[in-house]
Scaffold this motif. Sequence first.
Motif, PDB file in Angstrom:
ATOM      1  N   LYS A  13      57.073  -0.370   4.592  1.00  0.00           N
ATOM      2  CA  LYS A  13      57.732   0.304   5.712  1.00  0.00           C
ATOM      3  C   LYS A  13      57.110  -0.120   7.041  1.00  0.00           C
ATOM      4  CE  LYS A  13      58.930   4.659   7.919  1.00  0.00           C
ATOM      5  NZ  LYS A  13      60.077   3.994   8.596  1.00  0.00           N
ATOM      6  N   ILE A  14      55.795  -0.225   7.089  1.00  0.00           N
ATOM      7  CA  ILE A  14      55.153  -0.680   8.329  1.00  0.00           C
ATOM      8  C   ILE A  14      55.654  -2.070   8.696  1.00  0.00           C
ATOM      9  CG2 ILE A  14      52.950  -1.376   9.355  1.00  0.00           C
ATOM     10  CD1 ILE A  14      51.640   0.908   7.790  1.00  0.00           C
ATOM     11  N   GLN A  19      59.230  -5.101  12.615  1.00  0.00           N
ATOM     12  CA  GLN A  19      60.369  -5.920  13.017  1.00  0.00           C
ATOM     13  C   GLN A  19      61.246  -5.182  14.029  1.00  0.00           C
ATOM     14  OE1 GLN A  19      60.755  -9.182  12.239  1.00  0.00           O
ATOM     15  NE2 GLN A  19      58.723  -8.873  11.328  1.00  0.00           N
ATOM     16  N   VAL A  20      61.381  -3.868  13.867  1.00  0.00           N
ATOM     17  CA  VAL A  20      62.175  -3.083  14.821  1.00  0.00           C
ATOM     18  C   VAL A  20      61.486  -3.063  16.187  1.00  0.00           C
ATOM     19  CG1 VAL A  20      63.115  -0.797  15.336  1.00  0.00           C
ATOM     20  CG2 VAL A  20      63.176  -1.680  12.993  1.00  0.00           C
ATOM     21  N   PHE A  21      60.171  -2.848  16.196  1.00  0.00           N
ATOM     22  CA  PHE A  21      59.420  -2.922  17.451  1.00  0.00           C
ATOM     23  C   PHE A  21      59.677  -4.257  18.148  1.00  0.00           C
ATOM     24  CE2 PHE A  21      56.809   0.610  15.859  1.00  0.00           C
ATOM     25  CZ  PHE A  21      56.420   1.256  17.019  1.00  0.00           C
ATOM     26  N   HIS A  22      59.560  -5.333  17.403  1.00  0.00           N
ATOM     27  CA  HIS A  22      59.721  -6.660  17.991  1.00  0.00           C
ATOM     28  C   HIS A  22      61.135  -6.890  18.506  1.00  0.00           C
ATOM     29  CE1 HIS A  22      56.011  -8.439  15.700  1.00  0.00           C
ATOM     30  NE2 HIS A  22      55.684  -7.670  16.713  1.00  0.00           N
ATOM     31  N   GLU A  23      62.126  -6.446  17.742  1.00  0.00           N
ATOM     32  CA  GLU A  23      63.507  -6.675  18.176  1.00  0.00           C
ATOM     33  C   GLU A  23      63.812  -5.950  19.481  1.00  0.00           C
ATOM     34  OE1 GLU A  23      68.093  -6.644  16.442  1.00  0.00           O
ATOM     35  OE2 GLU A  23      66.407  -6.132  15.125  1.00  0.00           O
ATOM     36  N   LEU A  24      63.207  -4.802  19.679  1.00  0.00           N
ATOM     37  CA  LEU A  24      63.435  -4.019  20.895  1.00  0.00           C
ATOM     38  C   LEU A  24      62.453  -4.362  22.015  1.00  0.00           C
ATOM     39  CD1 LEU A  24      64.121  -0.568  19.241  1.00  0.00           C
ATOM     40  CD2 LEU A  24      65.755  -1.902  20.584  1.00  0.00           C
ATOM     41  N   TRP A  25      61.561  -5.287  21.763  1.00  0.00           N
ATOM     42  CA  TRP A  25      60.544  -5.679  22.754  1.00  0.00           C
ATOM     43  C   TRP A  25      59.640  -4.497  23.134  1.00  0.00           C
ATOM     44  CZ3 TRP A  25      64.885  -8.752  22.634  1.00  0.00           C
ATOM     45  CH2 TRP A  25      64.672 -10.122  22.629  1.00  0.00           C
ATOM     46  N   ILE A  26      59.416  -3.592  22.179  1.00  0.00           N
ATOM     47  CA  ILE A  26      58.440  -2.525  22.396  1.00  0.00           C
ATOM     48  C   ILE A  26      57.085  -3.050  21.932  1.00  0.00           C
ATOM     49  CG2 ILE A  26      57.751  -0.184  21.770  1.00  0.00           C
ATOM     50  CD1 ILE A  26      60.674   0.465  21.225  1.00  0.00           C
ATOM     51  N   GLU A  41      55.852   7.381   2.477  1.00  0.00           N
ATOM     52  CA  GLU A  41      56.407   6.045   2.702  1.00  0.00           C
ATOM     53  C   GLU A  41      57.675   6.057   3.554  1.00  0.00           C
ATOM     54  OE1 GLU A  41      57.913   7.460  -1.356  1.00  0.00           O
ATOM     55  OE2 GLU A  41      56.056   7.513  -0.197  1.00  0.00           O
ATOM     56  N   ASN A  42      58.213   7.226   3.846  1.00  0.00           N
ATOM     57  CA  ASN A  42      59.409   7.319   4.678  1.00  0.00           C
ATOM     58  C   ASN A  42      59.138   7.909   6.059  1.00  0.00           C
ATOM     59  OD1 ASN A  42      61.265   6.357   2.645  1.00  0.00           O
ATOM     60  ND2 ASN A  42      60.953   8.315   1.595  1.00  0.00           N
ATOM     61  N   ILE A  59      60.203   5.800  13.354  1.00  0.00           N
ATOM     62  CA  ILE A  59      61.420   5.005  13.137  1.00  0.00           C
ATOM     63  C   ILE A  59      62.083   5.457  11.839  1.00  0.00           C
ATOM     64  CG2 ILE A  59      62.357   2.696  12.743  1.00  0.00           C
ATOM     65  CD1 ILE A  59      60.005   1.587  14.360  1.00  0.00           C
ATOM     66  N   LYS A  60      63.351   5.783  11.950  1.00  0.00           N
ATOM     67  CA  LYS A  60      64.166   6.130  10.785  1.00  0.00           C
ATOM     68  C   LYS A  60      65.217   5.040  10.608  1.00  0.00           C
ATOM     69  CE  LYS A  60      65.983   8.782   7.536  1.00  0.00           C
ATOM     70  NZ  LYS A  60      65.287   9.030   6.253  1.00  0.00           N
ATOM     71  N   SER A  61      65.210   4.391   9.455  1.00  0.00           N
ATOM     72  CA  SER A  61      66.154   3.304   9.182  1.00  0.00           C
ATOM     73  C   SER A  61      67.187   3.752   8.158  1.00  0.00           C
ATOM     74  CB  SER A  61      65.411   2.065   8.671  1.00  0.00           C
ATOM     75  OG  SER A  61      64.479   1.602   9.634  1.00  0.00           O
TER      76      SER A  61
END
Length: 247
Positions: A13-14, A19-26, A41-42, A59-61
Amino acid sequence: KESAPINNEVLEKIGRDTQVFHELWIPFGLEWIQEIQVQDENSIDYIMQYGEYANVISIKSYRNATHRITITQDSIISVITLYANGDCYLDGYQYGNTKEQRTQGYQQTRGSEWWATFPVYGNAGNYVYYAGTNQHSNVGLTKQIQNVASGAFISIVALIICPALSIPSGWGALAGALANLYTYGVSNYPWSTAASYKAPYYYMNSGSPYITPINGACIQYRFNFYPLPNYSGGTPNTYYWYRCAMF
């Protein structure tokens, strides 16, 4: 708060969250992470420090490749929704698309490229030939800056700058500058609903960024950031950054 044990599911999950952090440029890295709190784990809370402000990010995916990023900063709660097509929304208002790619400066056809706070050749004073300006006069924040968490603010502004100039996600120099801009804006213009920036760029040689002795290229960008639209309410810093390449 005591964290749950780290197992393979948590590590996976980390990895997905990164990847979400990177995609949003956070910004996401050791220089920003204060603590990672694992409930299971969730459910993971990332305690991040952006300048003077601590953010708690979760982050909730979902199975349709949608991600819901909740950023809590004191009494501020900013919710970013990232859809599979790249559309990003802050509290229900669209502010960008992570799939759009734009280029400006020079067209690289081979070799490696990177950004640095110092030139690959010569010194700052050698870059005197003006070649153009990368700028944006109205980066909308969707609401007043005082009501936007710093992590969300960095995402909004970086999403305009980084794809245009191929700046890697979370690059420390830019993230630090935007954290400073956020602090300056909240302190002096809390009612502002837009920012702006201007970055004239210069070559070492007239008419070309290419530097023959090193078989590479280097462009100097002089960034100025503003907490108001139309390049007003200026901050005191000019940042000299370099887009470099070797062939």
